[in-house]
Each structure stands twice: as C-alpha cells, then as structure tokens.
Design a protein around this motif. Structure first.
Motif, PDB file in Angstrom:
ATOM      1  N   ASN A  30       0.786  -1.240   0.000  1.00 32.08           N
ATOM      2  CA  ASN A  30       0.000   0.000   0.000  1.00 32.08           C
ATOM      3  C   ASN A  30       0.815   1.286   0.000  1.00 32.08           C
ATOM      4  O   ASN A  30       0.287   2.350   0.336  1.00 32.08           O
ATOM      5  CB  ASN A  30      -0.972   0.045   1.193  1.00 32.08           C
ATOM      6  N   THR A  31       2.097   1.206  -0.332  1.00 34.33           N
ATOM      7  CA  THR A  31       2.877   2.442  -0.485  1.00 34.33           C
ATOM      8  C   THR A  31       3.675   2.333  -1.788  1.00 34.33           C
ATOM      9  O   THR A  31       3.903   1.234  -2.299  1.00 34.33           O
ATOM     10  CB  THR A  31       3.845   2.694   0.694  1.00 34.33           C
ATOM     11  N   PRO A  32       4.079   3.468  -2.343  1.00 29.01           N
ATOM     12  CA  PRO A  32       4.808   3.415  -3.619  1.00 29.01           C
ATOM     13  C   PRO A  32       6.132   2.657  -3.486  1.00 29.01           C
ATOM     14  O   PRO A  32       6.822   2.799  -2.473  1.00 29.01           O
ATOM     15  CB  PRO A  32       5.081   4.886  -3.944  1.00 29.01           C
ATOM     16  N   ALA A  33       6.460   1.866  -4.496  1.00 24.49           N
ATOM     17  CA  ALA A  33       7.744   1.157  -4.494  1.00 24.49           C
ATOM     18  C   ALA A  33       8.879   2.175  -4.568  1.00 24.49           C
ATOM     19  O   ALA A  33       8.788   3.190  -5.263  1.00 24.49           O
ATOM     20  CB  ALA A  33       7.812   0.202  -5.670  1.00 24.49           C
ATOM     21  N   ILE A  34       9.945   1.890  -3.827  1.00 21.69           N
ATOM     22  CA  ILE A  34      11.087   2.806  -3.763  1.00 21.69           C
ATOM     23  C   ILE A  34      12.302   2.137  -4.392  1.00 21.69           C
ATOM     24  O   ILE A  34      12.689   1.033  -3.997  1.00 21.69           O
ATOM     25  CB  ILE A  34      11.410   3.171  -2.296  1.00 21.69           C
ATOM     26  N   LEU A  35      12.922   2.817  -5.347  1.00 23.99           N
ATOM     27  CA  LEU A  35      14.196   2.348  -5.877  1.00 23.99           C
ATOM     28  C   LEU A  35      15.294   3.160  -5.193  1.00 23.99           C
ATOM     29  O   LEU A  35      15.331   4.384  -5.284  1.00 23.99           O
ATOM     30  CB  LEU A  35      14.268   2.536  -7.391  1.00 23.99           C
ATOM     31  N   PHE A  36      16.175   2.438  -4.490  1.00 29.31           N
ATOM     32  CA  PHE A  36      17.276   3.086  -3.778  1.00 29.31           C
ATOM     33  C   PHE A  36      18.545   2.892  -4.602  1.00 29.31           C
ATOM     34  O   PHE A  36      19.028   1.772  -4.763  1.00 29.31           O
ATOM     35  CB  PHE A  36      17.423   2.443  -2.399  1.00 29.31           C
ATOM     36  N   ASP A  37      19.036   3.966  -5.172  1.00 28.95           N
ATOM     37  CA  ASP A  37      20.202   3.952  -6.072  1.00 28.95           C
ATOM     38  C   ASP A  37      19.876   3.218  -7.382  1.00 28.95           C
ATOM     39  O   ASP A  37      18.890   2.483  -7.482  1.00 28.95           O
ATOM     40  CB  ASP A  37      21.445   3.359  -5.401  1.00 28.95           C
ATOM     41  N   THR A  38      20.725   3.422  -8.379  1.00 29.64           N
ATOM     42  CA  THR A  38      20.379   2.942  -9.727  1.00 29.64           C
ATOM     43  C   THR A  38      21.534   2.216 -10.415  1.00 29.64           C
ATOM     44  O   THR A  38      21.490   2.009 -11.634  1.00 29.64           O
ATOM     45  CB  THR A  38      19.944   4.140 -10.603  1.00 29.64           C
ATOM     46  N   GLY A  39      22.572   1.839  -9.654  1.00 33.60           N
ATOM     47  CA  GLY A  39      23.704   1.150 -10.281  1.00 33.60           C
ATOM     48  C   GLY A  39      24.488   2.075 -11.196  1.00 33.60           C
ATOM     49  O   GLY A  39      24.246   3.288 -11.245  1.00 33.60           O
ATOM     50  N   ALA A  40      25.413   1.478 -11.935  1.00 35.03           N
ATOM     51  CA  ALA A  40      26.310   2.284 -12.773  1.00 35.03           C
ATOM     52  C   ALA A  40      25.807   2.432 -14.198  1.00 35.03           C
ATOM     53  O   ALA A  40      26.223   3.321 -14.925  1.00 35.03           O
ATOM     54  CB  ALA A  40      27.698   1.636 -12.793  1.00 35.03           C
ATOM     55  N   ASP A  41      24.868   1.544 -14.585  1.00 34.44           N
ATOM     56  CA  ASP A  41      24.567   1.457 -16.005  1.00 34.44           C
ATOM     57  C   ASP A  41      23.093   1.081 -16.214  1.00 34.44           C
ATOM     58  O   ASP A  41      22.613   0.083 -15.665  1.00 34.44           O
ATOM     59  CB  ASP A  41      25.510   0.393 -16.602  1.00 34.44           C
ATOM     60  N   GLY A  42      22.396   1.916 -16.989  1.00 29.68           N
ATOM     61  CA  GLY A  42      20.957   1.744 -17.169  1.00 29.68           C
ATOM     62  C   GLY A  42      20.579   0.455 -17.872  1.00 29.68           C
ATOM     63  O   GLY A  42      19.568  -0.169 -17.545  1.00 29.68           O
ATOM     64  N   LYS A  51      14.275  -9.310 -15.796  1.00 29.81           N
ATOM     65  CA  LYS A  51      14.432 -10.725 -15.408  1.00 29.81           C
ATOM     66  C   LYS A  51      13.776 -11.011 -14.056  1.00 29.81           C
ATOM     67  O   LYS A  51      13.370 -12.140 -13.784  1.00 29.81           O
ATOM     68  CB  LYS A  51      15.922 -11.091 -15.316  1.00 29.81           C
ATOM     69  N   LEU A  52      13.734  -9.995 -13.209  1.00 32.26           N
ATOM     70  CA  LEU A  52      13.152 -10.172 -11.877  1.00 32.26           C
ATOM     71  C   LEU A  52      11.650  -9.872 -11.863  1.00 32.26           C
ATOM     72  O   LEU A  52      11.012  -9.924 -10.810  1.00 32.26           O
ATOM     73  CB  LEU A  52      13.879  -9.261 -10.864  1.00 32.26           C
ATOM     74  N   GLY A  53      11.110  -9.528 -13.028  1.00 34.94           N
ATOM     75  CA  GLY A  53       9.675  -9.253 -13.100  1.00 34.94           C
ATOM     76  C   GLY A  53       9.279  -7.926 -12.482  1.00 34.94           C
ATOM     77  O   GLY A  53       8.151  -7.758 -12.000  1.00 34.94           O
ATOM     78  N   ILE A  54      10.215  -6.987 -12.482  1.00 31.72           N
ATOM     79  CA  ILE A  54       9.940  -5.665 -11.905  1.00 31.72           C
ATOM     80  C   ILE A  54       9.683  -4.688 -13.055  1.00 31.72           C
ATOM     81  O   ILE A  54      10.522  -4.542 -13.950  1.00 31.72           O
ATOM     82  CB  ILE A  54      11.142  -5.174 -11.066  1.00 31.72           C
ATOM     83  N   ASN A  55       8.535  -4.039 -13.034  1.00 30.43           N
ATOM     84  CA  ASN A  55       8.228  -3.039 -14.047  1.00 30.43           C
ATOM     85  C   ASN A  55       8.728  -1.671 -13.559  1.00 30.43           C
ATOM     86  O   ASN A  55       8.244  -1.160 -12.546  1.00 30.43           O
ATOM     87  CB  ASN A  55       6.708  -2.986 -14.273  1.00 30.43           C
ATOM     88  N   PRO A  56       9.697  -1.077 -14.267  1.00 30.99           N
ATOM     89  CA  PRO A  56      10.238   0.202 -13.788  1.00 30.99           C
ATOM     90  C   PRO A  56       9.187   1.305 -13.708  1.00 30.99           C
ATOM     91  O   PRO A  56       9.356   2.275 -12.962  1.00 30.99           O
ATOM     92  CB  PRO A  56      11.325   0.554 -14.806  1.00 30.99           C
ATOM     93  N   ARG A  57       8.065   1.121 -14.436  1.00 34.79           N
ATOM     94  CA  ARG A  57       6.994   2.131 -14.365  1.00 34.79           C
ATOM     95  C   ARG A  57       6.253   2.077 -13.032  1.00 34.79           C
ATOM     96  O   ARG A  57       5.539   3.013 -12.679  1.00 34.79           O
ATOM     97  CB  ARG A  57       6.009   1.941 -15.521  1.00 34.79           C
ATOM     98  N   ASP A  58       6.413   0.980 -12.316  1.00 34.70           N
ATOM     99  CA  ASP A  58       5.729   0.856 -11.016  1.00 34.70           C
ATOM    100  C   ASP A  58       6.484   1.537  -9.874  1.00 34.70           C
ATOM    101  O   ASP A  58       6.003   1.577  -8.747  1.00 34.70           O
ATOM    102  CB  ASP A  58       5.541  -0.626 -10.650  1.00 34.70           C
ATOM    103  N   ILE A  59       7.674   2.038 -10.164  1.00 30.62           N
ATOM    104  CA  ILE A  59       8.452   2.693  -9.106  1.00 30.62           C
ATOM    105  C   ILE A  59       7.850   4.075  -8.841  1.00 30.62           C
ATOM    106  O   ILE A  59       7.669   4.870  -9.761  1.00 30.62           O
ATOM    107  CB  ILE A  59       9.933   2.816  -9.532  1.00 30.62           C
ATOM    108  N   GLY A  60       7.538   4.334  -7.582  1.00 30.89           N
ATOM    109  CA  GLY A  60       6.929   5.622  -7.242  1.00 30.89           C
ATOM    110  C   GLY A  60       7.937   6.641  -6.772  1.00 30.89           C
ATOM    111  O   GLY A  60       7.722   7.855  -6.886  1.00 30.89           O
ATOM    112  N   ILE A  61       9.026   6.155  -6.205  1.00 26.86           N
ATOM    113  CA  ILE A  61      10.019   7.037  -5.593  1.00 26.86           C
ATOM    114  C   ILE A  61      11.413   6.510  -5.913  1.00 26.86           C
ATOM    115  O   ILE A  61      11.659   5.304  -5.811  1.00 26.86           O
ATOM    116  CB  ILE A  61       9.827   7.084  -4.054  1.00 26.86           C
TER     117      ILE A  61
END
Ligand SMILES: [Zn+2]
Ligand SMILES: [Zn+2]
Length: 213
Positions: A30-42, A51-61
């Motif tokens: 019930n809260t927006p998904a948070i991406l903490f840091d983004t690695g070195a390379d998009g 591969k992990l089934g994570i949709n980057p559009r679902d990241i809220g913060i």
C-alpha cells in the motif's frame, strides 16, 4: 515488506548481470515502491529488473544515496521509462532534474509511511531506515559517512535489526553486534571477515537477492 537487490557487484541468480554498483528495490504494501540507487549502467539495471519481473513504471520514488556514478548511472534510463517517480537526492549533489518533483535532502525526513532518510550525513550521503515489524533495517549505498555514524543516526527510529548495502572499508565489527541481519553488498571490503564473525546473521548479497522483512 520486501527488499530486492537489482544491481550489485555480484550476481546471485542465473540470467542476471553483475556490475560494479548498487541498487535495491523496496516494496511495502500500500505504499509506492522505492528504488534506492540505480547502479552504474541503465542497460544492466533494466535488464535485471526485467528478469526479476519488476516493471520500472511501477516505481513511485527514487532515492539516490550519493552522487557517485556507480549509484546514479542508471537514473537516466529509469526516468526515460518512468515519467512520474518522485526523486530524493542529497542536497550537496545540486543536480537539476527538470520536470520532476525533486527533494534535495539535508535533514532526516520521512519518505513514505515506513521509510525515513537519515538526511545527508557528513555532507555526502543519505541512507534509509525501514520500519519493519522486527525493528529498523538500514539500507546503505556506500556508507561513506561511516557505518557507526549511520547506525547512530537510524537508532532514533528504534532498535536496529539489520543492515543491507555497501559498507566500504568498515572494519569496526563490534558495531554489528546485536544486529540480526547483516547483508554486506557492493563495495564492502571485509565481506569474508563479516561472514566469519557473524555466520548466523550474515546473508550473502548479490543481484537478485530477495529479502522478506
Ligand atoms: Zn559505490
Ligand atoms: Zn560511493
């Protein structure tokens, strides 16, 4: 609550790519998904997410710990596919991200219901304190301000249960006594010492690791 390592120097699951850098996804009901840091390379970051089934559009913060390239390199790629995410950056970075809600963090602030920033410690880096049912779990990028300083800073939110992320050259291992979860990632120099000293608490980090908290 779930923390998934999406970018790390090591890979822990086949099909994922390792690379020098760090990124973790924090999912709380019930809260927006948070991406903490983004690695070195998009490209690597988006590959691992797919591969992990994570949709980057679902990241809220998106929270950036500090402005070293191994933590910010994937940010542009995320912003290109995700037009909505709010961004929290350390104030010293002075980054300008046009058309986005950007919070320049100096003091400790609340980011979502159960997630707090330590604020920018030592003028370089912020870490996250997650309020879990077991206690506070701290998520760190490189720990440039020092692990002891970060643990002191998050202690105000409650008893510290665990730490996940890059610990850099930290070797004052007594400071980890009492923690139940120690997951040294990325730039941690003394991984083998930590796993030897804390065999019960240690969890080997790697891209694809999922931790239920
Ligand atoms: Zn780093
Ligand atoms: Zn760094």
């Amino acid at each position: 609550m779930k923390v998934t390592i999406v970018y790390d120097n090591k890979e822990s699951k086949p099909g994922l790519e390792a690379g020098w850098g760090f990124s973790a996804l924090i999912e709380i009901e019930n809260t927006p998904a948070i991406l903490f840091d983004t690695g070195a390379d998009g490209t690597t970051l988006l590959h691992n997410m797919e591969k992990l089934g994570i949709n980057p559009r679902d990241i809220g913060i998106v929270v950036i710990s500090h402005t070293h390239g191994d933590h910010t390199g994937g940010l542009q790629a995320i912003l290109e596919v995700n037009r909505e995410a709010e961004i929290y950056i350390p104030a010293s970075s002075r980054a300008r991200i046009l058309g986005r809600k950007v919070t320049a963090v100096t003091e400790s602030i609340q980011i979502s219901e159960k997630v707090f920033s330590t604020g920018e410690l030592e003028g370089v880096e912020q870490s996250l304190a997650l309020k879990t049912n077991k206690g506070i779990v701290v998520v760190v990028g490189c720990s440039h301000p020092g692990v002891s300083k970060i643990i002191d800073a998050v202690s105000r939110f409650g008893k510290v249960y665990g730490i996940i992320g890059g610990l850099h050259g930290f070797h004052n291992f007594d400071r980890l006594q009492g923690l139940s979860l120690i997951c040294p990632c990325h730039c941690t120099q003394y991984k083998s010492e930590i796993s030897r000293l804390f065999p019960e608490q240690h969890v080997a980090c790697g891209t694809g690791l999922e931790l239920e908290l």
